[in-house]
Design an enzyme around this catalytic site. Sequence first.
Site, PDB file in Angstrom:
ATOM      1  N   SER A  84       0.826  -1.207   0.000  1.00 17.63           N
ATOM      2  CA  SER A  84       0.000   0.000   0.000  1.00 17.63           C
ATOM      3  C   SER A  84       0.864   1.262   0.000  1.00 17.63           C
ATOM      4  O   SER A  84       0.554   2.248  -0.686  1.00 17.63           O
ATOM      5  CB  SER A  84      -0.925  -0.003   1.222  1.00 17.63           C
ATOM      6  OG  SER A  84      -1.683   1.173   1.293  1.00 17.63           O
TER       7      SER A  84
ATOM      8  N   HIS B 272      -8.727  14.754  13.560  1.00 16.73           N
ATOM      9  CA  HIS B 272      -7.497  14.093  13.162  1.00 16.73           C
ATOM     10  C   HIS B 272      -6.310  14.767  13.827  1.00 16.73           C
ATOM     11  O   HIS B 272      -6.210  15.995  13.823  1.00 16.73           O
ATOM     12  CB  HIS B 272      -7.313  14.149  11.645  1.00 16.73           C
ATOM     13  CG  HIS B 272      -8.311  13.350  10.877  1.00 16.73           C
ATOM     14  ND1 HIS B 272      -8.147  13.022   9.549  1.00 16.73           N
ATOM     15  CD2 HIS B 272      -9.491  12.805  11.245  1.00 16.73           C
ATOM     16  CE1 HIS B 272      -9.189  12.321   9.127  1.00 16.73           C
ATOM     17  NE2 HIS B 272     -10.020  12.180  10.144  1.00 16.73           N
TER      18      HIS B 272
ATOM     19  N   GLU C 124      -0.821   8.834  12.976  1.00 15.13           N
ATOM     20  CA  GLU C 124      -2.060   9.556  12.718  1.00 15.13           C
ATOM     21  C   GLU C 124      -3.159   9.010  13.628  1.00 15.13           C
ATOM     22  O   GLU C 124      -3.353   7.793  13.711  1.00 15.13           O
ATOM     23  CB  GLU C 124      -2.496   9.408  11.257  1.00 15.13           C
ATOM     24  CG  GLU C 124      -3.742  10.219  10.941  1.00 15.13           C
ATOM     25  CD  GLU C 124      -4.331   9.895   9.570  1.00 15.13           C
ATOM     26  OE1 GLU C 124      -4.411  10.796   8.734  1.00 15.13           O
ATOM     27  OE2 GLU C 124      -4.721   8.725   9.356  1.00 15.13           O
TER      28      GLU C 124
ATOM     29  N   LYS D 200     -16.136  18.216   6.356  1.00 13.11           N
ATOM     30  CA  LYS D 200     -15.825  18.200   4.934  1.00 13.11           C
ATOM     31  C   LYS D 200     -17.108  18.443   4.133  1.00 13.11           C
ATOM     32  O   LYS D 200     -18.216  18.242   4.646  1.00 13.11           O
ATOM     33  CB  LYS D 200     -15.218  16.846   4.540  1.00 13.11           C
ATOM     34  CG  LYS D 200     -13.807  16.630   5.057  1.00 13.11           C
ATOM     35  CD  LYS D 200     -13.217  15.338   4.513  1.00 13.11           C
ATOM     36  CE  LYS D 200     -11.786  15.144   4.958  1.00 13.11           C
ATOM     37  NZ  LYS D 200     -11.182  13.911   4.394  1.00 13.11           N
TER      38      LYS D 200
ATOM     39  N   ALA E  95     -19.076   7.169   8.551  1.00 12.44           N
ATOM     40  CA  ALA E  95     -17.838   7.092   7.786  1.00 12.44           C
ATOM     41  C   ALA E  95     -17.639   5.701   7.179  1.00 12.44           C
ATOM     42  O   ALA E  95     -17.174   5.566   6.046  1.00 12.44           O
ATOM     43  CB  ALA E  95     -16.640   7.457   8.670  1.00 12.44           C
TER      44      ALA E  95
ATOM     45  N   ARG F 152      -7.575   4.585  15.288  1.00 15.67           N
ATOM     46  CA  ARG F 152      -8.915   5.177  15.298  1.00 15.67           C
ATOM     47  C   ARG F 152      -9.520   4.970  16.687  1.00 15.67           C
ATOM     48  O   ARG F 152      -9.557   3.849  17.198  1.00 15.67           O
ATOM     49  CB  ARG F 152      -9.799   4.536  14.233  1.00 15.67           C
ATOM     50  CG  ARG F 152     -11.201   5.161  14.150  1.00 15.67           C
ATOM     51  CD  ARG F 152     -11.964   4.574  12.974  1.00 15.67           C
ATOM     52  NE  ARG F 152     -11.258   4.859  11.734  1.00 15.67           N
ATOM     53  CZ  ARG F 152     -11.341   4.089  10.648  1.00 15.67           C
ATOM     54  NH1 ARG F 152     -12.073   2.996  10.665  1.00 15.67           N
ATOM     55  NH2 ARG F 152     -10.680   4.413   9.559  1.00 15.67           N
TER      56      ARG F 152
END
Length: 227
Positions: A66, A137, A156, A129, A168, A94
Amino acid sequence: MLELAGQAARTNNTKLINDWKNGLLVYKFALDEVNTKLEILNEEFQYIHNYNPIEHMKSRLKSPESIIAKLRRKDLEVTLDNAREHIHDIAGIRIICSFTTDIYKIMDLLSRQSDVQVLKVKDYIRSPKPNGYRSAHLLILIPVFLSDRVEQVPVEIQIRTVAMDFWASLEHKIYYKFDSEVPESITDQLKDSAELIDLLDKRMLAINEEVQDYKKDDPSILPIIIS
């Protein structure tokens, strides 16, 4: 000859992937460090305040395949150095919370730790968004202590409520199914649903705050415990 060439290519590719896995091991250690910090914070709240701000957490480490694909999309040479310099979401966590207030509480507690350096904050809760996506984030640097050195590793962190996470997840599946070319009627419905989910989050927070007010007046009322 063609068969030998194919075997050599596969061998080189396997070696490349193994080299990348070894080179990215420090990101796995960084995830371990951040997970431990979050688990300690959550346990502390459970013992002291009889309350869990974190419902659950999920960690993920990007695969070498990836990362290589992302470097190529950015027209960058496929090297570990470029991956470390240009790709900041190799290690990700997350965090799912019950209420929006928990999100900001976790952000504050984590960012105030002396060994955590916050590089970037994107608040898609206060400024969603255009498609309706909401989440907070953080990009942080965390020290990883190895046998011969200390490395500062980016991680992150995405923090959202249960309702935001449900939206989401569904939005991601829809975009994958349509290969990102989602019909306008569906994107409109998704945006409307995001507004409804935001309203739900606010209403549930108001209910929880009302319960806390009752608890102050009547200590016999048990708190809402999210585990």
